[in-house]
Structures are given as structure tokens and as C-alpha cells.
Motif scaffolding. Structure first.
Motif, PDB file in Angstrom:
ATOM      1  N   ALA A 167     -16.813  -9.048   3.180  1.00 23.67           N
ATOM      2  CA  ALA A 167     -17.427  -9.816   2.098  1.00 23.67           C
ATOM      3  C   ALA A 167     -16.639  -9.680   0.807  1.00 23.67           C
ATOM      4  N   GLU A 168     -16.161  -8.476   0.511  1.00 26.04           N
ATOM      5  CA  GLU A 168     -15.471  -8.263  -0.759  1.00 26.04           C
ATOM      6  C   GLU A 168     -14.097  -8.931  -0.782  1.00 26.04           C
ATOM      7  N   LEU A 169     -13.377  -8.914   0.335  1.00 31.60           N
ATOM      8  CA  LEU A 169     -12.072  -9.578   0.356  1.00 31.60           C
ATOM      9  C   LEU A 169     -12.222 -11.096   0.300  1.00 31.60           C
ATOM     10  N   ARG A 170     -13.291 -11.632   0.862  1.00 33.34           N
ATOM     11  CA  ARG A 170     -13.555 -13.064   0.689  1.00 33.34           C
ATOM     12  C   ARG A 170     -13.790 -13.380  -0.785  1.00 33.34           C
ATOM     13  N   ALA A 171     -14.540 -12.518  -1.448  1.00 35.55           N
ATOM     14  CA  ALA A 171     -14.797 -12.730  -2.872  1.00 35.55           C
ATOM     15  C   ALA A 171     -13.511 -12.612  -3.678  1.00 35.55           C
ATOM     16  N   VAL A 172     -12.674 -11.648  -3.347  1.00 35.44           N
ATOM     17  CA  VAL A 172     -11.402 -11.470  -4.051  1.00 35.44           C
ATOM     18  C   VAL A 172     -10.537 -12.716  -3.898  1.00 35.44           C
ATOM     19  N   ARG A 173     -10.467 -13.264  -2.698  1.00 34.58           N
ATOM     20  CA  ARG A 173      -9.642 -14.458  -2.483  1.00 34.58           C
ATOM     21  C   ARG A 173     -10.141 -15.627  -3.323  1.00 34.58           C
ATOM     22  N   GLY A 174     -11.467 -15.736  -3.462  1.00 36.76           N
ATOM     23  CA  GLY A 174     -12.033 -16.817  -4.236  1.00 36.76           C
ATOM     24  C   GLY A 174     -11.771 -16.713  -5.729  1.00 36.76           C
ATOM     25  N   LEU A 175     -11.400 -15.539  -6.210  1.00 35.80           N
ATOM     26  CA  LEU A 175     -11.100 -15.349  -7.624  1.00 35.80           C
ATOM     27  C   LEU A 175      -9.754 -15.936  -8.012  1.00 35.80           C
ATOM     28  N   LEU A 176      -8.810 -15.937  -7.073  1.00 34.10           N
ATOM     29  CA  LEU A 176      -7.407 -16.138  -7.409  1.00 34.10           C
ATOM     30  C   LEU A 176      -7.008 -17.593  -7.606  1.00 34.10           C
ATOM     31  N   LYS A 177      -6.075 -17.797  -8.525  1.00 32.74           N
ATOM     32  CA  LYS A 177      -5.361 -19.065  -8.614  1.00 32.74           C
ATOM     33  C   LYS A 177      -4.558 -19.261  -7.320  1.00 32.74           C
ATOM     34  N   ASP A 178      -4.024 -20.459  -7.137  1.00 29.10           N
ATOM     35  CA  ASP A 178      -3.245 -20.718  -5.930  1.00 29.10           C
ATOM     36  C   ASP A 178      -2.048 -19.772  -5.810  1.00 29.10           C
ATOM     37  N   ASP A 179      -1.449 -19.391  -6.948  1.00 29.16           N
ATOM     38  CA  ASP A 179      -0.316 -18.464  -6.916  1.00 29.16           C
ATOM     39  C   ASP A 179      -0.721 -17.043  -7.305  1.00 29.16           C
ATOM     40  N   GLY A 180      -2.027 -16.767  -7.294  1.00 27.50           N
ATOM     41  CA  GLY A 180      -2.509 -15.428  -7.646  1.00 27.50           C
ATOM     42  C   GLY A 180      -2.189 -14.395  -6.585  1.00 27.50           C
TER      43      GLY A 180
END
Length: 275
Positions: A167-180
Motif C-alpha cells: 500500500a505504501e509503495l503504491r502511494a509513493v508512486r502516486g506522489l511522483l512526477k513522471d520523471d520523479g
């Protein structure tokens, strides 16, 4: 994307590391030298903050999320570093997804988003308005998809132990810009360590395990660094990573031995969002 089989079996994977900055820029130098870090500076020899942030390619104008900042060792560096032209945010896991031993611990955890900005402002001398804190299930609308870097320091074992990594890594991915990108520092088990040592309850994980976990959640490995490696650490302590400094869980028992080893051996990894 690299072969998951190779990662899980420990097969050698050659990774080109990002180009590192030759010198810390003035904003980082100023933040490192701040008197608010006077008590933290003794750990610099083990945690290599300038080299680590350069490897993660963190710039002073970036929007940066620190995951589970805990006692704030990196917070006291990142907040002033980003204060002039960037943005610092802190994210903890979903407090409703946890099991608590008593009402007091539940209240402390659920009050973190209110307490942390005030604590970080006091630590750093920065205005509380410069610091935002939220839980992973309550990401502000102006943050989702707008983050340049997420940094995760010594927390991956806790996510796995608490069955919260997915769950937390899904949330982390959703935070990032395309080049984040995501920078990870984690206590490292030996490549041939048995399961009872390397599955996280002692604080240590295999590097191949962490890479495979991120790849399963939509990331690709950009590079690895040995800047936080410590070959003196056998990484097999019965008392876990907390045997070593700075915790020294056994107090004065064998203290000189543990202090001579220093802090744990650590992997340092950089990931980007995979297409």
C-alpha cells in the motif's frame, strides 16, 4: 526492466550510477553547517548526508517528500536545504491500517500530522508554514503527481514487518512526477544470509529483495551506491541492527566493540517510475 528472477536469486546486475555532483552546492553546505544540526553532526561520518543527497540528485528547488521521518535526523537537514526555493513534505503511513497496543499509542500516532510540523519547525528554526505533514491515504491534491523526490531512510524493514509495503509503495508512486525518483537507504543483509536474518525483523534486508519489491510496484532501478556501506558490520546480530550505534540496545555490554564497528552496513538505491 531487469529480470525479476535474477533479482530474487541474487544474480549479478550491473547498474550505472547517476553522475554525482563534485561539490555540494551552497544551499546544502549551509544546511549541513547549521547550528541546529550540532547534535546530529557526529552521525555524518556514518550517514554521509551530502554524498547521499547528491546521489539521489536532490536539488534545492525540488519538492521532496520524506517518508516516515521519525526522530528527524534528515528532516533537520532537508527543511533548511529546501526552504528558499523548494518544498519539504513529510508522509507517514495510514494510521487506520495499524494495530495499537493501547489507546495512548493510537492517539500519538493519529496526532502525528498535527504535531510533526511544529516539532520540525522547532528543530530547524524554520516557519511552521514551510512544513507539511500528511498520511499516505490523505495525500493533498496539490501534492499528488507533483513530487520530484521521495526519500526513504531505514524504513523498508518496518513496512515489510507491518505488511504495509504494498500500500505504501503504491502511494509513493502516486506522489511522483513522471520523471520523479525515490531514494532509499536501508540496513543491508549479506547476499547469502538465511531467511531468519534477512526478512526484516532484525532490521536487515537483502539488496536484491528491496530492488525486486520496487520493481513489482512500478519502479525501475536507476543506480546503486556504496556510500553508506560498512563492511565491518556482519549484519547477523541476534539483537538486530539495534545492537549497533546509535541505539546500542545492550548498553555498556560490549559497547566498545559495537562502537568500533559503527552504524549498520546500508544499501543506497535510486529508483524512477517505470513506464
Amino acid at each position: 526492466m531487469k529480470s525479476l528472477i535474477a533479482l530474487l536469486t541474487g544474480a549479478a546486475v550491473i547498474v550505472a550510477a547517476p553522475v554525482l555532483a563534485q561539490n555540494a552546492n551552497s544551499a546544502l553546505e549551509t544546511a549541513l553547517a547549521s547550528e541546529t544540526r550540532d547534535e546530529d553532526r557526529a552521525r555524518d561520518a556514518f550517514r554521509h548526508p551530502a554524498e547521499t543527497l547528491n546521489f539521489f540528485q536532490v536539488k534545492p528547488e525540488h519538492t521532496v517528500v520524506e517518508y516516515a521521518p521519525g526522530g528527524g535526523w534528515y528532516t533537520r537537514l532537508l527543511v533548511p536545504y529546501l526552504a528558499s526555493s523548494g518544498r519539504y513534505l513529510a508522509m507517514n503511513g495510514d494510521s487506520d491500517a495499524r494495530i495499537y497496543r493501547d489507546r495512548a499509542s493510537e492517539a500519538r500516532t493519529k496526532g502525528w500530522t498535527e504535531r510533526f510540523p511544529e516539532a520540525a519547525a522547532e528543530w530547524t528554526g524554520m516557519p511552521v508554514e514551510k512544513i507539511t505533514a500528511f498520511e499516505s491515504d490523505e495525500v493533498p491534491e496539490d501534492v499528488a503527481g507533483q513530487v520530484d523526490r521521495v526519500v526513504i531512510f531505514r524504513s523498508m524493514h518496518g513496512l515489510l514487518n507491518g505488511n504495509r509495503a504494498d500500500a505504501e509503495l503504491r502511494a509513493v508512486r502516486g506522489l511522483l512526477k513522471d520523471d520523479g525518483m525515490v531514494g532509499v537507504v536501508q540496513h543491508r543483509a549479506k547476499a547469502d544470509a538465511p531467511w531468519e536474518i534477512s526478512h526484516g525483523t532484525r532490521g536487515y534486508l537483502k539488496q536484491t529483495q528491496v530492488i525486486a519489491l520496487f520493481e513489482l510496484h512500478g519502479f525501475e532501478l536507476v543506480g546503486t551506491s556504496e556510500v553508506n556501506a560498512n563492511p565491518k558490520d556482519p549484519a547477523n546480530w541476534d539483537g538486530g541492527v539495534w545492537t549497533l550505534p546509535p541505539i546500542l540496545r545492550y548498553g555498556d555490554e560490549n559497547r566498545a566493540q559495537y562502537e568500533a564497528i559503527g552504524e549498520s552496513d546500508r544499501m543506497t538505491l535510486l529508483f524512477r517510475k517505470a513506464n
